[in-house]
Design an enzyme around this catalytic site. Structure first.
Site, PDB file in Angstrom:
ATOM      1  N   GLU A   1      63.920  -4.933  59.697  1.00  0.00           N
ATOM      2  CA  GLU A   1      62.767  -4.736  60.592  1.00  0.00           C
ATOM      3  C   GLU A   1      62.876  -3.486  61.460  1.00  0.00           C
ATOM      4  O   GLU A   1      61.880  -3.037  62.028  1.00  0.00           O
ATOM      5  CB  GLU A   1      62.579  -5.975  61.484  1.00  0.00           C
ATOM      6  CG  GLU A   1      61.953  -7.175  60.782  1.00  0.00           C
ATOM      7  CD  GLU A   1      62.908  -7.955  59.881  1.00  0.00           C
ATOM      8  OE1 GLU A   1      62.440  -8.897  59.227  1.00  0.00           O
ATOM      9  OE2 GLU A   1      64.107  -7.613  59.827  1.00  0.00           O
TER      10      GLU A   1
ATOM     11  N   ARG B   1      44.791  -1.910  59.382  1.00  0.00           N
ATOM     12  CA  ARG B   1      46.158  -1.928  58.854  1.00  0.00           C
ATOM     13  C   ARG B   1      46.473  -3.308  58.273  1.00  0.00           C
ATOM     14  O   ARG B   1      47.182  -3.420  57.273  1.00  0.00           O
ATOM     15  CB  ARG B   1      47.139  -1.556  59.976  1.00  0.00           C
ATOM     16  CG  ARG B   1      48.597  -1.475  59.531  1.00  0.00           C
ATOM     17  CD  ARG B   1      48.810  -0.571  58.329  1.00  0.00           C
ATOM     18  NE  ARG B   1      48.709   0.822  58.607  1.00  0.00           N
ATOM     19  CZ  ARG B   1      49.638   1.731  58.351  1.00  0.00           C
ATOM     20  NH1 ARG B   1      50.784   1.373  57.813  1.00  0.00           N
ATOM     21  NH2 ARG B   1      49.427   2.996  58.603  1.00  0.00           N
TER      22      ARG B   1
ATOM     23  N   HIS C   1      68.050   7.920  53.166  1.00  0.00           N
ATOM     24  CA  HIS C   1      67.818   8.696  54.391  1.00  0.00           C
ATOM     25  C   HIS C   1      68.731   9.925  54.380  1.00  0.00           C
ATOM     26  O   HIS C   1      69.921   9.812  54.078  1.00  0.00           O
ATOM     27  CB  HIS C   1      68.106   7.836  55.633  1.00  0.00           C
ATOM     28  CG  HIS C   1      67.826   8.559  56.916  1.00  0.00           C
ATOM     29  ND1 HIS C   1      66.541   8.770  57.367  1.00  0.00           N
ATOM     30  CD2 HIS C   1      68.652   9.151  57.813  1.00  0.00           C
ATOM     31  CE1 HIS C   1      66.601   9.460  58.508  1.00  0.00           C
ATOM     32  NE2 HIS C   1      67.865   9.699  58.787  1.00  0.00           N
TER      33      HIS C   1
ATOM     34  N   ASP D   1      65.756   2.548  59.889  1.00  0.00           N
ATOM     35  CA  ASP D   1      67.080   3.019  59.429  1.00  0.00           C
ATOM     36  C   ASP D   1      68.225   2.170  59.990  1.00  0.00           C
ATOM     37  O   ASP D   1      69.320   2.674  60.226  1.00  0.00           O
ATOM     38  CB  ASP D   1      67.299   4.499  59.804  1.00  0.00           C
ATOM     39  CG  ASP D   1      66.223   5.413  59.235  1.00  0.00           C
ATOM     40  OD1 ASP D   1      65.738   5.129  58.125  1.00  0.00           O
ATOM     41  OD2 ASP D   1      65.862   6.405  59.889  1.00  0.00           O
TER      42      ASP D   1
ATOM     43  N   GLY E   1      58.593  13.634  45.040  1.00  0.00           N
ATOM     44  CA  GLY E   1      59.272  12.692  44.157  1.00  0.00           C
ATOM     45  C   GLY E   1      60.536  13.206  43.506  1.00  0.00           C
ATOM     46  O   GLY E   1      60.858  12.818  42.385  1.00  0.00           O
ATOM     47  N   THR E   2      61.306  14.058  44.214  1.00  0.00           N
ATOM     48  CA  THR E   2      62.556  14.553  43.621  1.00  0.00           C
ATOM     49  C   THR E   2      63.566  13.414  43.450  1.00  0.00           C
ATOM     50  O   THR E   2      64.292  13.376  42.449  1.00  0.00           O
ATOM     51  CB  THR E   2      63.174  15.680  44.477  1.00  0.00           C
ATOM     52  OG1 THR E   2      63.283  15.241  45.829  1.00  0.00           O
ATOM     53  CG2 THR E   2      62.324  16.940  44.418  1.00  0.00           C
ATOM     54  N   ASN E   3      63.606  12.489  44.386  1.00  0.00           N
ATOM     55  CA  ASN E   3      64.503  11.340  44.232  1.00  0.00           C
ATOM     56  C   ASN E   3      64.024  10.418  43.113  1.00  0.00           C
ATOM     57  O   ASN E   3      64.836   9.850  42.386  1.00  0.00           O
ATOM     58  CB  ASN E   3      64.628  10.564  45.547  1.00  0.00           C
ATOM     59  CG  ASN E   3      65.689  11.156  46.467  1.00  0.00           C
ATOM     60  OD1 ASN E   3      66.831  11.321  46.071  1.00  0.00           O
ATOM     61  ND2 ASN E   3      65.299  11.490  47.684  1.00  0.00           N
TER      62      ASN E   3
ATOM     63  N   ASN F   1      66.393   2.123  50.913  1.00  0.00           N
ATOM     64  CA  ASN F   1      65.823   3.397  51.352  1.00  0.00           C
ATOM     65  C   ASN F   1      66.901   4.480  51.293  1.00  0.00           C
ATOM     66  O   ASN F   1      68.075   4.193  51.501  1.00  0.00           O
ATOM     67  CB  ASN F   1      65.312   3.249  52.797  1.00  0.00           C
ATOM     68  CG  ASN F   1      64.710   4.541  53.330  1.00  0.00           C
ATOM     69  OD1 ASN F   1      63.828   5.130  52.712  1.00  0.00           O
ATOM     70  ND2 ASN F   1      65.188   4.991  54.480  1.00  0.00           N
TER      71      ASN F   1
ATOM     72  N   GLU G   1      71.827  12.949  47.922  1.00  0.00           N
ATOM     73  CA  GLU G   1      70.736  12.012  47.633  1.00  0.00           C
ATOM     74  C   GLU G   1      70.602  11.688  46.151  1.00  0.00           C
ATOM     75  O   GLU G   1      70.510  10.517  45.765  1.00  0.00           O
ATOM     76  CB  GLU G   1      69.400  12.572  48.149  1.00  0.00           C
ATOM     77  CG  GLU G   1      69.321  12.673  49.665  1.00  0.00           C
ATOM     78  CD  GLU G   1      67.972  13.220  50.123  1.00  0.00           C
ATOM     79  OE1 GLU G   1      66.936  12.796  49.587  1.00  0.00           O
ATOM     80  OE2 GLU G   1      67.955  14.092  51.014  1.00  0.00           O
TER      81      GLU G   1
END
Length: 209
Positions: free
Chosen positions: A148, A66, A110, A151, A12-14, A108, A181
């Site tokens: 969908e 799932r 990346h 990245d 959880g650094t971000n 997100n 980041e």
């Protein structure tokens, strides 16, 4: 006030960079309403608790299928009524129905300059190993909307970081976090909180004024 839900699988650094930026006023008009992890041992959950943010663990391993997990996962997310969902190192495949429901409201981070070193199989240290193996001189990080694909969503912000002689994947990973980041993820959230990001023809338009 932008209601932000952060999802994370590891340290959880971000997440910490986001929490610190809200605390310092670098991110304004934003409230972190919850932290969800798929990993009960994720240190990110502790970080959330220390900051007084509600935390929750929802793991696919706890469900028979799932499909059942996806249903409960979406129900849990909806309960926070988020305006924005931030994937900050979240290693679970996002259900298509969630992407549809929260279209252009999931971002997100990346650890590469997309479209380099991204897609299926490129996560964590693997990204930095691949960059060093290719001998690139510049790496970086990308904040993008989630669609969908893997990245493939509209790119919001990118920041470049120089590779140095003698870099190991671990050293490079740390530099990308510190120099890219932890800077562009809070910046993207603040821009979204102030209505400065829109999506047109599959591209994110950022208005900095």
């Amino acid at each position: 006030m932008l209601r932000v839900l952060v999802m994370v699988s590891g340290g959880g650094t971000n997440l910490q960079a986001i929490l610190d930026s809200v605390q310092s006023g670098e991110i304004t008009d934003t409230e972190i309403v919850g932290v969800i992890s798929n990993n009960p041992g994720a240190y990110a959950l502790e970080r959330g608790e220390k900051a007084g943010v509600p935390v929750e663990c929802i793991s696919p391993k706890s469900y028979a299928s799932r499909a059942e997990f996806n249903q409960e996962f979406l129900k849990a997310i909806d309960s926070y009524e988020p305006d924005l969902i931030v994937l900050a190192g979240f290693l679970v495949v996002i259900p298509p129905e969630m992407i549809q429901k929260y279209r252009n409201r999931i971002i997100n981070i990346h650890p590469s300059l997309i479209p380099s070193f991204c897609g299926t199989g490129f996560y964590g240290l693997k990204v930095h190993e691949a960059a060093l193996a290719r001998g690139v001189k510049v790496v970086g990080a990308t904040v993008h909307f989630v669609d969908e694909g893997t990245d493939t969503g509209p790119i919001i912000l990118q920041k470049a970081v120089e590779v140095q002689n003698g870099d190991t994947p671990e050293v490079l990973q740390r530099r990308v976090m510190e120099q890219a980041e932890w800077k562009i993820l809070p910046r993207a959230i603040d821009l979204i909180a102030h209505g400065k990001v829109s999506v047109t023809d599959g591209k994110a338009i950022v208005s900095e004024d």
